[in-house]
Enzyme design. Structure first.
Site, mmCIF file in Angstrom:
data_model
loop_
_atom_site.group_PDB
_atom_site.id
_atom_site.type_symbol
_atom_site.label_atom_id
_atom_site.label_comp_id
_atom_site.label_asym_id
_atom_site.label_seq_id
_atom_site.Cartn_x
_atom_site.Cartn_y
_atom_site.Cartn_z
ATOM 1 N N ARG A 162 49.103 81.007 89.146
ATOM 2 C CA ARG A 162 49.428 80.199 90.312
ATOM 3 C C ARG A 162 49.494 81.093 91.563
ATOM 4 N NH1 ARG A 162 52.965 78.586 86.095
ATOM 5 N NH2 ARG A 162 52.642 76.424 85.417
ATOM 6 N N LYS B 158 57.362 78.530 86.951
ATOM 7 C CA LYS B 158 57.718 77.117 86.849
ATOM 8 C C LYS B 158 58.716 76.902 85.708
ATOM 9 C CE LYS B 158 55.428 72.641 87.324
ATOM 10 N NZ LYS B 158 54.120 71.951 87.351
ATOM 11 N N HIS C 167 44.549 76.692 94.839
ATOM 12 C CA HIS C 167 44.988 76.245 93.516
ATOM 13 C C HIS C 167 43.812 75.773 92.666
ATOM 14 C CE1 HIS C 167 48.017 74.951 90.634
ATOM 15 N NE2 HIS C 167 47.393 73.804 90.521
ATOM 16 N N ARG D 272 42.577 77.907 89.879
ATOM 17 C CA ARG D 272 43.271 77.786 88.592
ATOM 18 C C ARG D 272 42.572 76.749 87.722
ATOM 19 N NH1 ARG D 272 48.288 78.745 86.084
ATOM 20 N NH2 ARG D 272 49.412 76.941 85.266
ATOM 21 N N HIS E 190 51.942 76.976 80.714
ATOM 22 C CA HIS E 190 52.321 75.596 80.483
ATOM 23 C C HIS E 190 53.282 75.503 79.302
ATOM 24 C CE1 HIS E 190 48.350 74.214 82.535
ATOM 25 N NE2 HIS E 190 49.335 74.351 83.408
ATOM 26 N N TYR F 97 44.196 70.027 83.646
ATOM 27 C CA TYR F 97 43.214 70.888 84.301
ATOM 28 C C TYR F 97 41.796 70.685 83.770
ATOM 29 C CZ TYR F 97 47.088 73.494 86.321
ATOM 30 O OH TYR F 97 48.189 73.853 87.040
#
Length: 316
Positions: free
Chosen positions: A142, A167, A251, A254, A285, A294
């Site tokens: 990120r 995150k 982004h 990614r 994740h 994604y």
């Protein structure tokens, strides 16, 4: 009368202890609490929530919905201590919900971005943005993770990056390719050998910041500055007029990394379903289902999936 400021502080502390960042939500909540104090609200009501959420009146409905969602979460928490609290129901300010379709960069696109970054004023700034963009492109980390990297997080001997407090407050280590290690090592050497501006003058000394990516003054590179510079690079590289419904974002690199990893696995004949948890872990994740977000369908990926399905169907 409820002490809304203390309640909001406790609410944010509780949620953040669970791993939620709540950066802009915290800012919104502070504004909402100030509004409640201004109107002298005895209890938080739906009318209070809606009246505040619809400010400014010229804003888009999507923005109103985001503001109301912030209040709704706080109201649920507050209702446990003040039963008179009214919780705004979901859908009270409906907003169109749609996934932002990512832009999948080609190798040529990334080369154009790097060329544009190389034209930035000052050698160090150009070097920093070229290295930053290249790192995000080849690792899929990120934007915030890249900017927050400290020198100690970049292990050039082991070829490992340590991503800290990302995150949901999670950290992870990811291996990088030897060519990436070489690029990072080169940047680090040049970074520490340069002159940095200070009080209008240049001083020949290593930057004082512990940050891996630094500004022209030797301090940590700010994410807000990256968010300002990158759209400029997109325009200068000609990608803003690529026919896409919106300009490509940083982004989106990614997304591109995830999609291109799948394409490579399919080409190599690997069991993609079995390896997907590896990609999920690499991207940070919590579960593979998050990684599916994604998996934008691109023609080449769809063709490879179709070929794999056809091969399965013809097996005796």
């Amino acid at each position: 009368m409820t002490d809304y400021r203390s309640a909001a502080a406790d609410y944010l502390a509780t949620r953040r202890a669970m791993g939620y960042k709540l950066v802009y939500q915290g800012q919104m909540l502070a504004q909402f609490v100030a509004y409640l104090d201004t109107v002298g609200a005895e209890h938080l009501t739906i009318n209070h929530a809606v009246d505040w959420a619809k400010q400014p009146s010229s804003a888009k409905r999507t923005w109103w919905a985001v503001r109301l969602s912030t209040v709704r979460a706080f109201a649920r928490y507050l209702s446990a201590f003040d039963p008179a609290t009214e919780i705004p129901p979901a859908g009270l300010i409906p907003a169109p919900s749609h996934r932002i379709v990512p832009y999948i960069y080609t190798d040529d696109d990334i080369a154009e971005l790097l060329t544009a970054a190389g034209r930035l004023p000052t050698v160090h700034r150009a070097d920093t943005y070229q290295t930053l963009i290249g790192l995000v492109a080849v690792t899929g980390i990120r934007e915030g993770e890249a900017v927050r990297l400290d020198r100690d997080d970049v292990d050039l001997q082991q070829g490992l990056l340590t991503i800290r407090n990302s995150k949901y407050g999670k950290s992870r280590q990811i291996p990088v390719h030897p060519s990436t290690v070489e690029a990072l090592a080169g940047y680090a050497h040049r970074r520490d050998a340069r002159r940095y501006r200070h009080d209008g003058r240049q001083h020949h000394h290593p930057p004082s910041s512990t940050s891996f990516f630094t500004s022209t003054t030797g301090t940590r590179l700010l994410r807000d500055n990256v968010s300002t510079v990158f759209p400029r690079l997109v325009r200068e590289s000609g990608l803003a007029g690529s026919g896409h419904h919106r300009p490509p974002r940083l982004h989106d690199l990614r997304h591109s990394f995830a999609v291109n990893t799948l394409i490579r696995w399919y080409r190599q004949g690997l069991d993609v379903e079995q390896r997907l948890p590896l990609l999920s872990t690499y991207l940070g994740h919590v579960a593979p289902k998050s990684t599916y977000w994604y998996m934008t369908a691109v023609p080449e990926l769809l063709e490879l999936i179709a070929d794999r399905l056809d091969a399965i169907e013809v097996q005796p």
